[in-house]
Design an enzyme around this catalytic site. Structure first.
Site: not given
Ligand code: TA6
Length: 279
Positions: A61, A87, A147, A192, A251
């Site tokens: 994360r 990932r 991301h 988002d 991103e």
């Molecule tokens: O990039 C934004 C997003 O798609 C959000 O909707 C949220 O889900 C974030 O990515 C994180 O996703 P993850 O699967 O890493 O928890």
């Protein structure tokens, strides 16, 4: 002079790179850059959750996870992990070299007919080059996103410039399509958004840390802007309840209508150049 050491304290292999221009950490797991701080920066540029898990099958994360070969939920398989498998796979380190104080790591992942390569160049700027090649006999479409989680002083005081007038899809209101007005993006709630058909440089203006984080893109026509805010942060066990205040995702991507289709033998490379300017 660059010092490169290996660390296994999280259970995953991390490469710590201490070079004159910057301090960087990256994992072979996910080809995941988890820390980057130029010597000239007072604070890390990338954000990493204190609650991040470092376990196979779970994405780290923070830092710069690679979403590939799909973004978000898999259209034809709701049970598939969000954001693809890149990932949460161990990548192969093809090379790690220092050329004139610049450290360059190159990693590779086989993904069926597709082969992904991620080149990480560390200078005062963090340069990421994500390339995909189609080794199959038929065209293949994919989505990809770097991301990137950035560290900010207080999300409530940050502005994002560079996406003025760009169209976006609001993931909190599926189906709706909007156009950003001529003002910077500011944040007062969960945000988002997937901005489409824009290759502009996106800059985070941070008056708390007195800096701009500049995210230059190449061959990337989407940009996702995300902050989970209070409730979503609380709902994620690998995200501290109060950490939403200190982070923002910008991103570099090709997703949705900007997805890439490669002919047999085709190759595509998208890039992100991440740097910091004090003010
Ligand atoms: O990039 C934004 C997003 O798609 C959000 O909707 C949220 O889900 C974030 O990515 C994180 O996703 P993850 O699967 O890493 O928890």
């Amino acid at each position: 002079m660059s010092t490169i050491t290996r660390d296994h304290s999280t259970g995953l292999e991390r490469i710590d790179i201490d070079s004159d221009p910057a301090r960087t950490q990256l994992y072979l797991y996910g080809a995941h850059v988890t820390a980057f701080q130029p010597r000239t920066a007072m604070h890390p540029l990338l954000w990493l959750s204190k609650s991040s898990l470092f376990q196979p099958g779970k994405a780290i994360r923070g830092g710069v996870p690679i979403c590939f070969p799909w973004f978000g939920p898999k259209a034809d398989d709701p049970a598939a992990a969000a954001h693809g498998f890149a990932r949460t796979r161990e990548w192969t380190l093809e090379s790690l070299e220092t050329i004139d104080e610049r450290v360059i790591a190159k990693l590779k992942l086989d993904a069926g007919d597709l082969v992904a390569r991620h080149a990480i160049t560390i200078d005062e700027t963090l340069s990421l080059r994500f390339a995909v090649e189609n080794r199959g006999a038929s065209p293949v479409s994919y989505e990809a996103a770097l991301h990137s989680y950035f560290s900010v002083g207080d999300i409530r005081r940050v502005e994002v410039v560079g996406l003025e007038e760009a169209e976006f899809l609001d993931r909190l209101k599926p189906g709706a399509r909007y156009r950003q007005d001529d003002r910077p993006i500011t944040f007062a709630a969960e945000t988002d958004r997937t901005y489409v058909n824009t290759e502009s440089t996106v800059t985070i203006v941070d008056p708390v840390l007195n800096r701009r984080i500049v995210n230059r893109k190449s061959n990337a026509r989407s940009a996702i802007v995300w902050n989970p805010w209070i409730d979503k942060a609380k709902a994620m066990k690998d995200f501290g309840d109060d950490e939403w205040q200190g982070m923002l995702c910008i991103e570099t991507a090709n997703v949705g209508e900007n997805a890439i289709t490669l002919p047999p033998g085709g190759m595509h490379e998208m890039g992100a150049e991440i740097s910091c300017e004090a003010f």
